[in-house]
Motif scaffolding. Structure first.
Motif, PDB file in Angstrom:
ATOM      1  N   ARG A  73      -6.652 -23.539  13.366  1.00 51.14           N
ATOM      2  CA  ARG A  73      -6.481 -22.441  12.419  1.00 51.14           C
ATOM      3  C   ARG A  73      -7.746 -21.585  12.365  1.00 51.14           C
ATOM      4  O   ARG A  73      -8.819 -21.992  12.793  1.00 51.14           O
ATOM      5  CB  ARG A  73      -6.248 -22.997  11.006  1.00 51.14           C
ATOM      6  CG  ARG A  73      -5.039 -23.849  10.903  1.00 51.14           C
ATOM      7  CD  ARG A  73      -4.391 -23.662   9.540  1.00 51.14           C
ATOM      8  NE  ARG A  73      -3.179 -24.459   9.500  1.00 51.14           N
ATOM      9  CZ  ARG A  73      -3.156 -25.729   9.134  1.00 51.14           C
ATOM     10  NH1 ARG A  73      -4.258 -26.320   8.742  1.00 51.14           N
ATOM     11  NH2 ARG A  73      -2.030 -26.394   9.145  1.00 51.14           N
ATOM     12  N   VAL A  74      -7.557 -20.403  11.777  1.00 48.72           N
ATOM     13  CA  VAL A  74      -8.689 -19.522  11.504  1.00 48.72           C
ATOM     14  C   VAL A  74      -8.681 -19.305  10.000  1.00 48.72           C
ATOM     15  O   VAL A  74      -7.614 -19.108   9.415  1.00 48.72           O
ATOM     16  CB  VAL A  74      -8.517 -18.175  12.258  1.00 48.72           C
ATOM     17  CG1 VAL A  74      -9.611 -17.191  11.863  1.00 48.72           C
ATOM     18  CG2 VAL A  74      -8.538 -18.405  13.763  1.00 48.72           C
ATOM     19  N   SER A  79      -9.231 -13.786   9.007  1.00 43.33           N
ATOM     20  CA  SER A  79      -8.021 -13.027   9.370  1.00 43.33           C
ATOM     21  C   SER A  79      -7.985 -11.707   8.612  1.00 43.33           C
ATOM     22  O   SER A  79      -7.627 -10.666   9.176  1.00 43.33           O
ATOM     23  CB  SER A  79      -6.763 -13.827   9.025  1.00 43.33           C
ATOM     24  OG  SER A  79      -6.792 -15.061   9.639  1.00 43.33           O
ATOM     25  N   GLU A  80      -8.374 -11.755   7.336  1.00 40.78           N
ATOM     26  CA  GLU A  80      -8.367 -10.539   6.504  1.00 40.78           C
ATOM     27  C   GLU A  80      -9.359  -9.504   7.033  1.00 40.78           C
ATOM     28  O   GLU A  80      -9.067  -8.310   7.088  1.00 40.78           O
ATOM     29  CB  GLU A  80      -8.695 -10.882   5.044  1.00 40.78           C
ATOM     30  CG  GLU A  80      -7.608 -11.688   4.326  1.00 40.78           C
ATOM     31  CD  GLU A  80      -6.255 -11.004   4.357  1.00 40.78           C
ATOM     32  OE1 GLU A  80      -6.194  -9.774   4.160  1.00 40.78           O
ATOM     33  OE2 GLU A  80      -5.252 -11.692   4.624  1.00 40.78           O
ATOM     34  N   ILE A  81     -10.539  -9.992   7.433  1.00 39.72           N
ATOM     35  CA  ILE A  81     -11.571  -9.080   7.976  1.00 39.72           C
ATOM     36  C   ILE A  81     -11.049  -8.408   9.247  1.00 39.72           C
ATOM     37  O   ILE A  81     -11.196  -7.197   9.437  1.00 39.72           O
ATOM     38  CB  ILE A  81     -12.898  -9.854   8.252  1.00 39.72           C
ATOM     39  CG1 ILE A  81     -13.515 -10.330   6.933  1.00 39.72           C
ATOM     40  CG2 ILE A  81     -13.899  -8.995   9.018  1.00 39.72           C
ATOM     41  CD1 ILE A  81     -14.627 -11.359   7.089  1.00 39.72           C
ATOM     42  N   GLU A  88     -11.524  -2.321  16.356  1.00 43.38           N
ATOM     43  CA  GLU A  88     -12.968  -2.495  16.597  1.00 43.38           C
ATOM     44  C   GLU A  88     -13.331  -3.985  16.719  1.00 43.38           C
ATOM     45  O   GLU A  88     -14.110  -4.374  17.599  1.00 43.38           O
ATOM     46  CB  GLU A  88     -13.784  -1.879  15.448  1.00 43.38           C
ATOM     47  CG  GLU A  88     -13.656  -0.381  15.318  1.00 43.38           C
ATOM     48  CD  GLU A  88     -12.371   0.078  14.622  1.00 43.38           C
ATOM     49  OE1 GLU A  88     -11.602  -0.793  14.149  1.00 43.38           O
ATOM     50  OE2 GLU A  88     -12.107   1.292  14.564  1.00 43.38           O
ATOM     51  N   LEU A  89     -12.749  -4.780  15.827  1.00 53.25           N
ATOM     52  CA  LEU A  89     -13.111  -6.212  15.855  1.00 53.25           C
ATOM     53  C   LEU A  89     -12.521  -6.930  17.070  1.00 53.25           C
ATOM     54  O   LEU A  89     -13.156  -7.831  17.625  1.00 53.25           O
ATOM     55  CB  LEU A  89     -12.699  -6.903  14.548  1.00 53.25           C
ATOM     56  CG  LEU A  89     -13.685  -6.566  13.421  1.00 53.25           C
ATOM     57  CD1 LEU A  89     -13.125  -6.941  12.061  1.00 53.25           C
ATOM     58  CD2 LEU A  89     -15.018  -7.269  13.637  1.00 53.25           C
ATOM     59  N   ALA A  90     -11.336  -6.489  17.482  1.00 54.95           N
ATOM     60  CA  ALA A  90     -10.758  -7.094  18.696  1.00 54.95           C
ATOM     61  C   ALA A  90     -11.663  -6.765  19.885  1.00 54.95           C
ATOM     62  O   ALA A  90     -11.941  -7.640  20.723  1.00 54.95           O
ATOM     63  CB  ALA A  90      -9.351  -6.556  18.920  1.00 54.95           C
TER      64      ALA A  90
END
Lengths: 117, 206
Positions: A73-74, A79-81, A88-90
């Motif tokens: 899990r994360v 996940s929210e961030i 951008e985060l990907a």
């Protein structure tokens, strides 16, 4: 790297026993039955919900994100961030592919510095 | 295959139990007062792992069809230092089983581990050749009574019962009916033929 690691159940059982915490004692601490915890420790049942995994991490003294990763899990906050800036985060996460843990830690420190300025 | 173990006098068992408590108290620097901390003794002193599971499923042993209680309460694997207790005895899920759970744990850890494990020396030949599950060293059953005998007794008891509107109703036909008839005949005979008639046509025949 997560694959090839000791499974979630076997890991928490080993850590629990190393800390001399009884099965029933730990089950009580995280609010589940000893039978359920026993089956999780044998990896017969999947890892419990996120809040229970976090509670277990606190009890056995290991990193919450590391234990969540073992549970496949994360953390919800991560996940929210990602959901707030998915593109951008990907891209950022893809850039870190192939970097060592030290490289990523250095990158995180620089990001923190930028954030603080 | 069943293994015969030497008979131990009650005093020997008592002595070992007292020694175990003393060792635990000394090692952990605690004063033991009831209830005996059996889980701590088993897990933290004897270093035996406790697990809960469905013993019948685990050992592929069919349940007798009488009631919901398991026939197997626990088992111990000496080589793995592992005790498995039947999940029906989980004291948190079934608080009424607390006593039986504690007894089974003490029986496996305090009893078999302390008194019998030297009789089961590690034998590499006992390890499964086909990587299948290794059978437990000792399996503890709830009763020595054979399921067939239990079934016979249950059939006998239920033969005098009927199912009436969702309830089992016991019908006592004998000897109470016989007694009532005997009393009636005896009274009648006493009235007809005087004080010598102690002979009942039902109890003693004609």
């Amino acid at each position: 790297m997560v694959s090839g690691r000791e499974k979630f159940g076997a890991f928490i059982r080993r850590e629990r026993e190393a800390k001399e915490i009884g099965l029933r004692e730990m089950a009580k601490m995280i609010g589940v039955s000893p039978t359920y915890l026993s089956k999780v420790e044998r990896d017969e049942f999947p890892p419990p919900a996120e809040d229970k995994v976090k509670a277990i991490a606190k009890i056995i003294g290991c990193d919450t994100d590391d234990l969540l990763a073992r549970a496949g899990r994360v953390s919800t906050d991560i996940s929210e961030i990602i959901k707030r800036h998915p593109v951008e985060l990907a891209a950022l996460l893809r850039t870190t592919k192939g970097l060592t843990a030290d490289d990523i830690a250095r990158l995180a420190r620089r990001a923190q510095k930028v954030k603080d300025e | 295959m069943p293994k015969k173990v030497p008979y131990l006098q009650e005093e020997q068992i008592e002595r070992d139990a007292a020694a175990l408590l003393a060792e635990f108290a000394q090692t952990r620097s605690v004063v033991i007062t009831p209830p005996i901390p059996i889980e701590d003794i088993v897990e933290k002193y004897l270093k035996l792992g406790i697990e809960f599971d469905d013993m019948h499923r685990l050992l592929k042993y069919p349940r007798s069809d009488l009631g919901f209680d398991p026939d197997i309460l626990g088992a111990i694997w000496f080589d793995d230092r592992r005790i498995v207790i039947d999940e029906s005895l989980d004291p948190e899920e079934n608080p009424s089983k607390e006593g039986r759970y504690r007894f089974t744990l003490a029986h496996e850890g305090g009893g078999h581990w302390r008194l019998h494990r030297h009789l089961f020396a590690k034998d590499p030949a006992q390890v499964s050749l086909f990587n299948g599950p290794v059978p437990p060293s000792v399996v503890c059953r709830s009763s020595q009574a054979k399921p067939r005998e239990k079934r016979r007794l249950l059939n006998f008891v239920l033969s005098n019962c009927s199912w009436d509107d969702g309830e089992v109703v016991a019908t006592f036909r004998q000897p109470f009916d016989l007694l009532a008839q005997t009393t009636a005949i005896s009274t009648r005979a006493a009235t007809n033929s005087g004080p010598n008639s102690a002979k009942s046509e039902i109890w003693l025949g004609n």
